[in-house]
Design an enzyme around this catalytic site. Structure first.
Site, PDB file in Angstrom:
ATOM      1  N   GLU A  26     -25.856 -33.561 -25.301  1.00 33.41           N
ATOM      2  CA  GLU A  26     -25.450 -33.433 -26.707  1.00 33.41           C
ATOM      3  C   GLU A  26     -25.390 -34.769 -27.447  1.00 33.41           C
ATOM      4  OE1 GLU A  26     -22.558 -29.558 -26.480  1.00 33.41           O
ATOM      5  OE2 GLU A  26     -21.679 -31.466 -25.907  1.00 33.41           O
TER       6      GLU A  26
HETATM    7  C1  TNX Z   1     -20.624 -28.205 -23.992  1.00 34.21           C
HETATM    8  S1  TNX Z   1     -21.959 -28.464 -21.481  1.00 34.21           S
HETATM    9  C2  TNX Z   1     -20.448 -29.502 -23.516  1.00 34.21           C
HETATM   10  C3  TNX Z   1     -19.090 -30.037 -23.417  1.00 34.21           C
HETATM   11  C4  TNX Z   1     -18.062 -29.073 -23.935  1.00 34.21           C
HETATM   12  C5  TNX Z   1     -18.391 -27.683 -23.486  1.00 34.21           C
HETATM   13  C6  TNX Z   1     -17.347 -26.675 -23.867  1.00 34.21           C
HETATM   14  C7  TNX Z   1     -22.079 -29.896 -21.879  1.00 34.21           C
HETATM   15  C8  TNX Z   1     -22.910 -30.713 -21.044  1.00 34.21           C
HETATM   16  N1  TNX Z   1     -21.417 -30.277 -22.966  1.00 34.21           N
HETATM   17  O1  TNX Z   1     -19.010 -31.254 -24.112  1.00 34.21           O
HETATM   18  O2  TNX Z   1     -16.824 -29.459 -23.444  1.00 34.21           O
HETATM   19  O3  TNX Z   1     -19.619 -27.303 -24.031  1.00 34.21           O
HETATM   20  O4  TNX Z   1     -17.606 -25.427 -23.306  1.00 34.21           O
END
Ligand code: TNX
Length: 517
Positions: free
Chosen positions: A327
């Site tokens: 992300e």
């Molecule tokens: C996505 S999964 C994220 C996290 C969040 C999560 C909450 C991922 C690699 N990144 O930063 O905490 O969703 O469900």
């Protein structure tokens, strides 16, 4: 036969005698082969001794661990000594030579009327056998206080070994900080299900949770809060070593994650130079993702990354260093690739193997030897993963709609999120990590991991409630052969775990899909 659950006797109320002989069909994860030997059983007594492989300090350590598990509820002394000529009866933990069937983590467990013998090639194998043996005793064996027993395990011959070498759980200690004792107890609990890796998500926008000597403000400032604005916290190096050590005694490898280059607001707030404009943002206590990025075009960023990774690697005996990579929406893609193409070699230079979320498979990011991409998507095919695999990457499977322990079970679940959907126990169990992703053969799958993100989870009770019973479901996917995959049998095996969790004080979700007794 494995995978077939037989009805068992009902559990007793608290304080009464033990609930009778546990069935060998109640073990989670289901072993490769279970052969009950009817009419035979082994009963612990005040005179029971634990014998371990002579000359092996590691086997002796597993023996001491087993004694530590069995003493509080039985009240027996259970001395641990080297096996020798005088050794008769008791519980023996023996190392064997070549045994191609059980491999490096497997074991053979024989429960007969006179003795229990566990044989394995390694201490890890003995440890896994001990976890199975534990589950053959009545649930009250898990009690922290003395109970009357009797402590009888059914006569059984078990041969067992894992499907995947990486069986993981992840705990996000960044969104809400969780103290050392909570982490240690989580390690104890995952070990019961033969999970052998604990991934610690040590940094994120809301907090930096591990001391770095060269950058003291990371914890002093960056660790000073959390989601919702509480006081946060961090692990000193000594505390982190305690976690690593506790894990090692339970044959669990710690996988530390420093999430880069996004998810870095806590670092950006602590050191202004990491920002492209040289201005430190305020600390962040909300739950939005994808807004922060280290400045990828500044040399000082790479000095920072190197210093941090060197110190974390030096504290960590395990082979992996997880560098996040998810992300990074605030990092332009070309800069993301350039950043990763410098950060991966810095990681390798620490002596560790790169692990990252599957975005490290972006086409501009070069392969790094042996690297591991952790898949967290919602689809059954993903070009980033396929691309990384074609270059030699291995994959840890954490599809968010199957393994994310922070997703609500149902609409009614109080803590948790729902962006990846509701995940009931059957959803967590009924998928095959070896064939789930198109273009990713089972041979490229290193294993599975169940992550627990903690934006909405601030207490140990909530951790327990979200992890149980889904964590054991994912553990079985990681350990047991696909040929024994069977939801009907699994839900009965899970039901047999309920009284064990009650005895351990674990606050679990009583899913209506499971015939709890
Ligand atoms: C996505 S999964 C994220 C996290 C969040 C999560 C909450 C991922 C690699 N990144 O930063 O905490 O969703 O469900």
């Amino acid at each position: 036969a494995p995978g077939r659950a037989a009805p068992e006797q009902a559990a007793s109320g608290s304080g009464g005698p033990a609930s009778g002989v546990a069935s060998p069909d109640g073990v989670v994860p289901v072993p490769v082969s279970v052969r009950p030997v009817p009419g035979t059983a082994y009963t612990l007594s005040k005179d029971t001794r634990i014998f371990t492989q002579p000359g092996s300090a590691q086997a002796e350590e597993v023996g001491a661990y087993l004694a530590g598990v069995l003493r509080p509820s039985t009240g027996y002394a259970l001395p641990v000594t080297a096996a020798g000529a005088g050794a008769r009866g008791g519980i023996s933990l023996l190392l064997t030579g070549a045994d191609p069937v059980i491999g490096s983590e497997g074991y053979r467990l024989d429960v007969t009327t006179g003795a229990v013998v566990i044989r394995a090639r390694t201490a890890a194998g003995l440890f896994n056998g001990v976890q199975t043996l534990r589950q053959l005793f009545p649930p009250e064996i898990e009690s922290a206080t003395v109970r009357p027993g009797p402590w009888t395990a059914p006569g059984t011959r078990i041969v067992d070994h894992p499907r995947f070498s990486y069986r993981g759980a992840m705990l996000d200690v960044a969104r809400h900080f969780h103290p050392v004792e909570t982490v240690k107890r989580y390690i104890d609990r995952i070990a019961l299900y033969k999970i052998n890796h604990l991934h610690l998500h040590l940094s994120d926008d809301q907090g930096w949770r591990i001391a770095v000597d060269s950058r003291p403000r990371l914890t002093a400032h960056g660790g000073s809060t959390q989601v919702g604005g509480g006081p946060g916290g961090f692990y000193t190096k000594e505390q982190y070593r305690q976690i690593v050590d506790h894990a090692a005694r339970r044959h669990v490898t710690i996988v530390p994650e420093i999430d880069l280059p996004g998810h870095t607001n806590a670092a950006l707030a602590s050191y202004a130079e990491l920002n492209c404009d040289g201005v430190a943002p305020p600390l962040y206590t909300g739950t939005v993702v994808g807004f922060s990025s280290l400045c990828t075009t500044k040399e000082s960023t790479y000095v920072f990354v190197k210093e941090v990774l060197d110190e974390i690697a030096a504290l960590t005996p395990g082979p992996y260093l997880h560098i996040g990579g998810d992300e990074a929406k605030a990092t332009p893609l070309d800069q993301y690739a350039a950043f990763m193409n410098r950060t991966q070699p810095l990681t390798v230079a620490t002596g560790k193997t790169v692990m990252g979320w599957h975005q490290i498979g972006e086409p501009g990011v070069r392969h790094s030897p042996g690297r591991v991409a952790q898949y967290w998507g919602l689809t059954a095919s993903d070009p980033l993963v396929t691309g990384a695999v074609s270059q030699g990457a291995r994959v840890v499977m954490s599809p968010a709609n199957k393994t994310y322990l922070d997703m609500k079970y149902t609409r009614e679940t109080v803590p948790g999120q729902r962006w990846a959907g509701y995940i009931e126990v059957r959803d967590a169990y009924d998928w095959d990590p070896g064939s789930y992703l198109d273009g990713v053969p089972a041979s490229a799958v290193l294993g599975v991991e169940a992550p627990l993100w903690t934006e909405t989870i601030s207490t140990e009770k909530q951790i327990e409630y979200m992890a149980f019973p889904r964590l054991p479901a994912v553990a079985e996917l990681g350990w047991s052969p696909w040929t024994s995959h069977d939801w009907e049998a699994f839900r009965h095996r899970l039901a047999a775990q309920g009284p064990r969790w009650t005895t351990m004080g674990i606050d679990f979700y009583r899913s209506p899909q499971v015939p709890w007794r």
